[in-house]
Each structure stands twice: as structure tokens, then as C-alpha cells.
Design an enzyme around this catalytic site. Structure first.
Site, PDB file in Angstrom:
ATOM      1  N   ASP A  37    -114.586  28.224 -69.628  1.00  0.00           N
ATOM      2  CA  ASP A  37    -114.774  26.863 -70.180  1.00  0.00           C
ATOM      3  C   ASP A  37    -116.033  26.193 -69.643  1.00  0.00           C
ATOM      4  O   ASP A  37    -116.831  25.657 -70.398  1.00  0.00           O
ATOM      5  CB  ASP A  37    -113.517  25.975 -70.006  1.00  0.00           C
ATOM      6  CG  ASP A  37    -113.074  25.721 -68.570  1.00  0.00           C
ATOM      7  OD1 ASP A  37    -113.586  26.388 -67.638  1.00  0.00           O
ATOM      8  OD2 ASP A  37    -112.192  24.849 -68.380  1.00  0.00           O
ATOM      9  N   SER A  69     -93.165   7.950 -57.520  1.00  0.00           N
ATOM     10  CA  SER A  69     -92.986   9.343 -57.930  1.00  0.00           C
ATOM     11  C   SER A  69     -91.587   9.786 -57.519  1.00  0.00           C
ATOM     12  O   SER A  69     -91.297   9.908 -56.322  1.00  0.00           O
ATOM     13  CB  SER A  69     -94.042  10.225 -57.260  1.00  0.00           C
ATOM     14  OG  SER A  69     -93.605  11.569 -57.304  1.00  0.00           O
ATOM     15  N   GLY A 124    -101.112  27.015 -61.164  1.00  0.00           N
ATOM     16  CA  GLY A 124    -102.100  27.374 -62.194  1.00  0.00           C
ATOM     17  C   GLY A 124    -101.662  26.942 -63.576  1.00  0.00           C
ATOM     18  O   GLY A 124    -102.188  27.431 -64.580  1.00  0.00           O
ATOM     19  N   SER A 128    -102.141  18.884 -62.634  1.00  0.00           N
ATOM     20  CA  SER A 128    -103.100  17.789 -62.444  1.00  0.00           C
ATOM     21  C   SER A 128    -103.555  17.215 -63.787  1.00  0.00           C
ATOM     22  O   SER A 128    -103.602  15.993 -63.953  1.00  0.00           O
ATOM     23  CB  SER A 128    -104.288  18.245 -61.603  1.00  0.00           C
ATOM     24  OG  SER A 128    -104.815  19.431 -62.114  1.00  0.00           O
ATOM     25  N   ASP A 172    -108.117  22.361 -69.407  1.00  0.00           N
ATOM     26  CA  ASP A 172    -106.768  21.891 -69.063  1.00  0.00           C
ATOM     27  C   ASP A 172    -106.446  20.562 -69.735  1.00  0.00           C
ATOM     28  O   ASP A 172    -105.365  20.369 -70.296  1.00  0.00           O
ATOM     29  CB  ASP A 172    -106.627  21.740 -67.549  1.00  0.00           C
ATOM     30  CG  ASP A 172    -106.918  23.033 -66.816  1.00  0.00           C
ATOM     31  OD1 ASP A 172    -106.963  24.089 -67.480  1.00  0.00           O
ATOM     32  OD2 ASP A 172    -107.106  22.999 -65.590  1.00  0.00           O
TER      33      ASP A 172
HETATM   34  C1  GLA Z   1    -108.940  25.697 -63.653  1.00  0.00           C
HETATM   35  C2  GLA Z   1    -109.882  24.665 -64.245  1.00  0.00           C
HETATM   36  C3  GLA Z   1    -110.221  24.980 -65.701  1.00  0.00           C
HETATM   37  C4  GLA Z   1    -110.676  26.417 -65.867  1.00  0.00           C
HETATM   38  C5  GLA Z   1    -109.716  27.375 -65.141  1.00  0.00           C
HETATM   39  C6  GLA Z   1    -110.216  28.796 -65.142  1.00  0.00           C
HETATM   40  O1  GLA Z   1    -107.697  25.627 -64.285  1.00  0.00           O
HETATM   41  O2  GLA Z   1    -109.312  23.382 -64.180  1.00  0.00           O
HETATM   42  O3  GLA Z   1    -111.180  24.086 -66.197  1.00  0.00           O
HETATM   43  O4  GLA Z   1    -111.981  26.576 -65.423  1.00  0.00           O
HETATM   44  O5  GLA Z   1    -109.486  26.995 -63.804  1.00  0.00           O
HETATM   45  O6  GLA Z   1    -110.231  29.301 -66.424  1.00  0.00           O
END
Ligand code: GLA
Length: 389
Positions: A37, A69, A124, A128, A172
Site C-alpha cells: 500500500d 473503554s 494484525g 487501530s 487498513d
Molecule cells: C500495516 C499497515 C498497513 C500495511 C500493512 C502491510 O497493517 O497499517 O498500511 O502497510 O501493515 O501490508
């Protein structure tokens, strides 16, 4: 700013909270297209059916913000005129959003918010972005700020870049806001053109296996990967002025600069160029319903991330290696920034329970950590919900 460790500090009037705006903001998966990205390449994320839920109300003050929260059982208050970075990381995503909204010249007033998350942190799946985008979308409705969807995406990304200090790309936040139920998005991160592709995976499901590790290399290595790519672009640009990012770099061009950019940068860039091609091929395979091909591309993506981009870790590699031996798993790869978090697995639905028992045992034996399984479905982006429910 005041931070309370437990809800004994929670103001009494939070106990009868009359919600004005209710928001559900999802985490995301990424089928393929990792670390592309911020190189203006292609990604293929989708929001998921696991969310952060927010409830908002105005509190009739000019500047007082009060947030609770439920997940962390933590209460904070702050003044809208004094937005400064806090040591508690989760609050900074919210403070960053307020800061970016105010920078746009939009007026906020005092408000209260309660949030509750179903998203594991550091997995992952971008809790956020869910936090930023849900918060921004809620404030947009509460105060009629008239922010378009794309403005919410971009200000949330800026909140993370400028305030939290993480140099993330746009994937994201785009996925969290713009996704459509049962679809993947093929996003061109250069033009921001989104193509929605039906997530036709038939008898399979998407299973996330959380390594439950988050190596603290992640942020610094993320930034150095960006740097390595940008340095290569700067070198290539000296001869080819039209090159603004790796997106305009062809395989031949890259080969031409192999010596000059050095072995490390070369393999990073080669990975990015190949990953962009894999996203294009995955789009075709998805449309054709060709799960075998999608799976092969996922494994190839993982191997690129492991050996060329070098953002994987032993725990992720172990899970991918283990799945590769199983014929009922079509594809598996690490997902997100790397150095921990989840693998995403395209697996036959009726095999999930038995497989998880098996992999849990061997993973535990090897790492002395219990992994977690999360089955996800591509779902709608951030939604304003009916607050009567
Ligand atoms: C994190 C970042 C994204 C992207 C991924 C890897 O999630 O927030 O913008 O770069 O890593 O693909």
C-alpha cells in the site's frame, strides 16, 4: 489528562447512558497484497464481522471529553482545547482523530463515549484503524461535521501517522470504512480506485490463526522497509523522471539498477513488484472461483514476505509450513505488518475444528504459547447503527 485504572472512577451519570449515536467499526483481513500500500501498489483487504462498538452522547459542555473503554476497564477525560499525546497508547488513536478533525476547522463540543472491542490487539487485524475510523464516523454524525467517507479514511490515517507516530499506508483505514459485506476490495493504492470482488470461496472459510506473539521489531522494521523502497525509487528516478513510486518501476528497470541500489533494496523491491502481480492474479482467480490458484498465490506471498521482504517470524513461518502439508488448506500466509499477529488460511470449513486442535498442540509444544483461532467473514465497513437496539 486524567486516567483511571478502573471504573470506580467512572462518573455516576455513565451508569445510565442515553446513547445518541451508535457505531460498529470492523477490523480487517487482507487476502493478499502485503506491504504494497505505501508503495502505491495493490492490496485485497476486507472488513470482518468482528468489531469495536461505540456509543456516543453530547454532554452539554464546551470542551470536556469523557471516554470509557469497557475492554480495558479504563476511563479518561480530556479537554478539547488541550489535545496532547498520552503515554497510554489506545487513547492516542482517539486523540489523533480529534486533532485531525480540528485541523480541518471542524467544531466539536463536549461529548461522552463508551467503547467495547471484540478485536484482539497486535493480531494484525487492525484494531487501530477500527478505533480511529469508528471514532471519526461517530463524531461526524454526533456533530454533523459533513465529512465524506474518504475524508474519514484519510484523517484516520493521518491520525495514525501524525499523532500515534506509526507510518502506516492507507489499506487498513480504507478497508475499515469502505468494505461491503461478502466482498474483497481490490484497491489501487495509487489512484484509490476500489474494485469490489465477491468473496466466492464456496466450501471454504477464512481462518485466522493468531500466533499470540507481537515482536517489538515491528515498528522500526516497518519504517526501514519503507525507507529501503523509497531509497531505490530515488535512485531509479534520477534516470527515469516519471518514476514516483515502485508502481512505475518495471522488472526490467529494477534489474537495470540492481548493482546501484544494492542487494537488500533489490530484493525488497522485487518482492513488491511480484506481490502486485499476485494481487492481479488473485483477482482473476477469485472471479473464476479457482481456490487452488488463490491458495498458491497466498503461499507465494508468504514466502516473499519471509525471504525477500523479511518481515515474518518463526511462529508465523511454523504455522504456514504446517498448513502447507494439508490438502484441505488451499493457502496460508502471514497477514498485516508482520513480526507476529495472525496467519490467514483458506481452509475447508468442515476441517477447521480438528485442524485447530492439531495445530494448537504442535505449536504449543514448540513455542510454549497457545495460539487462538478466529473464523471471519468479509463484512460491511464502519456503520452507524440504530441506537434503540
Ligand atoms: C500495516 C499497515 C498497513 C500495511 C500493512 C502491510 O497493517 O497499517 O498500511 O502497510 O501493515 O501490508
Amino acid at each position: 489528562m486524567k486516567t483511571a485504572e478502573n471504573n470506580s472512577k467512572l462518573p455516576d451519570d455513565f451508569k445510565s447512558f442515553k446513547t445518541e449515536i451508535k457505531v460498529a467499526s470492523p477490523g480487517r483481513i487482507n487476502l493478499i497484497g502485503e506491504h504494497t500500500d505505501y508503495n502505491n501498489g495493490f492490496v485485497m483487504p476486507a472488513a470482518i464481522d468482528k468489531k469495536i462498538n461505540f456509543r456516543f452522547r453530547k454532554n452539554n459542555t464546551k470542551n470536556l471529553v469523557r471516554i470509557y473503554s469497557e475492554t480495558f476497564d479504563a476511563y479518561v477525560e480530556f479537554n478539547l482545547q488541550k489535545i496532547t499525546k498520552n503515554i497510554n497508547s489506545w487513547e492516542n488513536y482517539l486523540l489523533g482523530v480529534i486533532d485531525e478533525i480540528q485541523k480541518l476547522g471542524k467544531q466539536l463540543q463536549g461529548f461522552d463515549c463508551i467503547l467495547k472491542s471484540e478485536l484482539p490487539i497486535g493480531a494484525g487485524i487492525s484494531s487501530s484503524a477500527a478505533l480511529e475510523c469508528g471514532f471519526a464516523k461517530g463524531l461526524n454524525s454526533l456533530f454533523n461535521l459533513d465529512l465524506a467517507q474518504m475524508e474519514i479514511v484519510k484523517l484516520s490515517q493521518r491520525a495514525e501517522n501524525n499523532f500515534v507516530g506509526s507510518n502506516c499506508g492507507i489499506m487498513d483505514q480504507f478497508a475499515s470504512v469502505m468494505s461491503k459485506k461478502d466482498h474483497f476490495i481490490k484497491l489501487d493504492c495509487e489512484s484509490l480506485e476500489a474494485t469490489f470482488i465477491t468473496a466466492k470461496i464456496e466450501h471454504c472459510k477464512l481462518l485466522l490463526l493468531n500466533t499470540n506473539v507481537a515482536h517489538n521489531l515491528a515498528n522500526s522494521e516497518y519504517n526501514s522497509r519503507r525507507q529501503e523502497c523509497e531509497t531505490a525509487v530515488a535512485v531509479i528516478q534520477q534516470k527515469y523522471s516519471a518514476v514516483k513510486s515502485l508502481r512505475q518501476v518495471s522488472f526490467n528497470m529494477l534489474e537495470e539498477f540492481k548493482e546501484e541500489i544494492g542487494a537488500i533494496s533489490f530484493k525488497r523491491c522485487l518482492y513488491v513488484l511480484e506481490e502486485n502481480e499476485r494481487v492481479q492474479e488473485t483477482e482473476k482467480a477469485l472471479r473464476d472461483g479457482n481456490l487452488q490458484t488463490i491458495g498458491k498465490l497466498m503461499y507465494a506471498s508468504h514466502r516473499g514476505l519471509q525471504h525477500q521482504y523479511e518481515v515474518s517470524c518463526p511462529e508465523l513461518d511454523f504455522l504456514v509450513d504446517f498448513s502447507e502439508e494439508k490438502t484441505f488448506i488451499y493457502g496460508s500466509r502471514m497477514m498485516g505488518g508482520g513480526f507476529g499477529g495472525c496467519t490467514i488460511n483458506l481452509i475447508e470449513a468442515d476441517k477447521i475444528d480438528a485442524y485447530f486442535e492439531e495445530v494448537k498442540k504442535v505449536y504449543q509444544e514448540k513455542f510454549d504459547i497457545t495460539p487462538t483461532a478466529i473464523t471471519v467473514v468479509p463484512d460491511e465497513g464502519t456503520q452507524i447503527l440504530d441506537n434503540r437496539k
